[in-house]
Design an enzyme around this catalytic site. Sequence first.
Site, PDB file in Angstrom:
ATOM      1  N   SER A 128       0.854  -1.192   0.000  1.00 25.76           N
ATOM      2  CA  SER A 128       0.000   0.000   0.000  1.00 25.76           C
ATOM      3  C   SER A 128       0.888   1.239   0.000  1.00 25.76           C
ATOM      4  O   SER A 128       1.771   1.364  -0.849  1.00 25.76           O
ATOM      5  CB  SER A 128      -0.922  -0.064   1.214  1.00 25.76           C
ATOM      6  OG  SER A 128      -1.846   0.983   1.199  1.00 25.76           O
ATOM      7  N   HIS A 160      -2.554  -0.826  -3.371  1.00 25.21           N
ATOM      8  CA  HIS A 160      -3.666   0.114  -3.225  1.00 25.21           C
ATOM      9  C   HIS A 160      -3.363   1.360  -4.037  1.00 25.21           C
ATOM     10  O   HIS A 160      -2.280   1.906  -3.958  1.00 25.21           O
ATOM     11  CB  HIS A 160      -3.840   0.537  -1.757  1.00 25.21           C
ATOM     12  CG  HIS A 160      -4.273  -0.586  -0.876  1.00 25.21           C
ATOM     13  ND1 HIS A 160      -4.027  -0.619   0.466  1.00 25.21           N
ATOM     14  CD2 HIS A 160      -4.945  -1.723  -1.159  1.00 25.21           C
ATOM     15  CE1 HIS A 160      -4.538  -1.723   0.982  1.00 25.21           C
ATOM     16  NE2 HIS A 160      -5.095  -2.414   0.013  1.00 25.21           N
ATOM     17  N   ASP A 198      -5.069  -4.279   5.628  1.00 28.47           N
ATOM     18  CA  ASP A 198      -5.475  -5.175   4.542  1.00 28.47           C
ATOM     19  C   ASP A 198      -4.360  -6.206   4.340  1.00 28.47           C
ATOM     20  O   ASP A 198      -3.185  -5.883   4.458  1.00 28.47           O
ATOM     21  CB  ASP A 198      -5.679  -4.341   3.259  1.00 28.47           C
ATOM     22  CG  ASP A 198      -6.393  -5.128   2.167  1.00 28.47           C
ATOM     23  OD1 ASP A 198      -7.029  -6.157   2.479  1.00 28.47           O
ATOM     24  OD2 ASP A 198      -6.320  -4.698   0.994  1.00 28.47           O
TER      25      ASP A 198
END
Lengths: 286, 215
Positions: B16, B43, B136
């Site tokens: 991310s 992401h 996540d």
Amino acid sequence: MKIKDIENLEITLLLDAMYQRYGYDFRDYARASVERRARQFLIKTGYKSISEMIPALLHDELFFQTLVREFSITVTEMFRDPSVYRVLKEKVLPVLKTYPFIKIWHAGCATGEEVYSLAILLKENGLYDRATIFATDFNDEALEKAKQGIYNLENVKQCTQNYQKAGGSESFSQYYHAKYDSIVIDKSLQKKITFANHNLVTDHSFGEMHLILCRNVLIYFNKTLQNRALNLFDDSLVPGGFLCLGNKESLLFWEKGKKYESIEDSSKIFQKKYLPEGLNMSNEKQ
Amino acid sequence: MKNNKYFPEAVAIGVSAGGLKALTKVFSNLPADFPIPIIVTQHLHPLEDSYLAELLSRITLLPVKEARDKEKIKPGDIYVAPPNYHLLIERNETISLSSDEKVNHSRPSIDVMFESAAYAWGTGLIGIILTGANSDGAYGIKIIKEFGGLTIAENPKTAKYPMMPKSAIDTGTVDKILTLSEINEFLINLSRIDKNGYMNFVEDINGTQTEDIDR
Ligand SMILES: C[S@@+](CC[C@H](N)C(=O)[O-])C[C@H]1O[C@@H](n2cnc3c(N)ncnc32)[C@H](O)[C@@H]1O
């Protein structure tokens, strides 16, 4: 057998049960996504394994309906992927203008945002009054919402931004009125739209269309089912008609893809070629 | 029962905030004959156009592609999840994209990719979680481990954003905690060893080896 293979078998049995008992066929949906949905559903129900849900599914129609809802992903928004609407306006509407009347089909319309977005575009370009619009989905709950045209006020800022990016020429606020924490779509946008239940897996073509939009539906299908749906669209499109798919969908794996031309590099809008006189391809239909 | 001689079939990487730098390091000097596919979920901002694949293709010899729906996964290629779509792996080693709701406020979500990859590749999967400011991927790492895959987290002490690797480590299912250059070295070594070498190699970097769950 490994746990993951046992689970795979359980899901196959679950999908068979759904099909044989209720006629809803998810067997040719993209499997990984269906598996994920089934696992999520399992957690909500409190059962211990997928196969434990099968008796409930067979005997309890409400249980079946909640499962269908879990499998049907209705994520959508007004003017989703705004650039698509720009291309529609610049490349497709000018062609549609040459017809005295136009028929449009939104397949997999979910809660209707896409349908109203295009209706606005048609209106602003003077085409709405000659349009007949069919909007179908196999999810009755979503269709009901679509018919009502009532959406969350929270999203209105995003909608307005999308509308502007899509090349909207007026003010978005003229197409709805606010009511409590909702927006209600203007009735004048609804009069040409017919919402109906239609299942792309089991139902057939219902007329000749000039434009078909089926966006973000085919990614949920496997190749076999994608081809079935694409053949159905092919059967329903006039020569020179347009097919508009989702941003990550394509005609790559479809045997009849050659009958279509992308109208702009990297756009997912395809035009069915006009065939030369005398060359009859109707016997190609299955 | 337990198959001692196997070679991994795929690498799945979740990353991310701070991702581009981390990936640049992890992919540097990977040989052109890298033996297995690498799937990346990073992401991204939903409107950010798909330039991650392009940026990455400048730093590695391996072909980097934005993953396409129904595409067959090929060894030695790098696949990147497109912005605003979840990337899932099918058991027949093809890619599925989906526009399902966000998971952990993210689309693409690392958990979604990891979970489907674990079902597709089982013991053959290497799951790697890198820098990021959310959690996540933690659940996905747990599933990968449950199905006998190898799990690696970037060392939170040196990660730009430690939360994501730390959340994965907190599940208690991470096999190895490595710095970016150690992960890079690990990948380079993967292309130098064969089936016979793999288990020793993994045991070298990794005290406890997992067993496939059999019934
Ligand atoms: C993600 S939504 C897409 C909505 C809209 N077209 C858009 O792009 O924003 C997918 C829709 O396809 C519908 N769908 C899925 N399978 C279908 C089928 N077999 N027949 C008709 N509709 C289906 C779902 O119910 C859902 O409403």
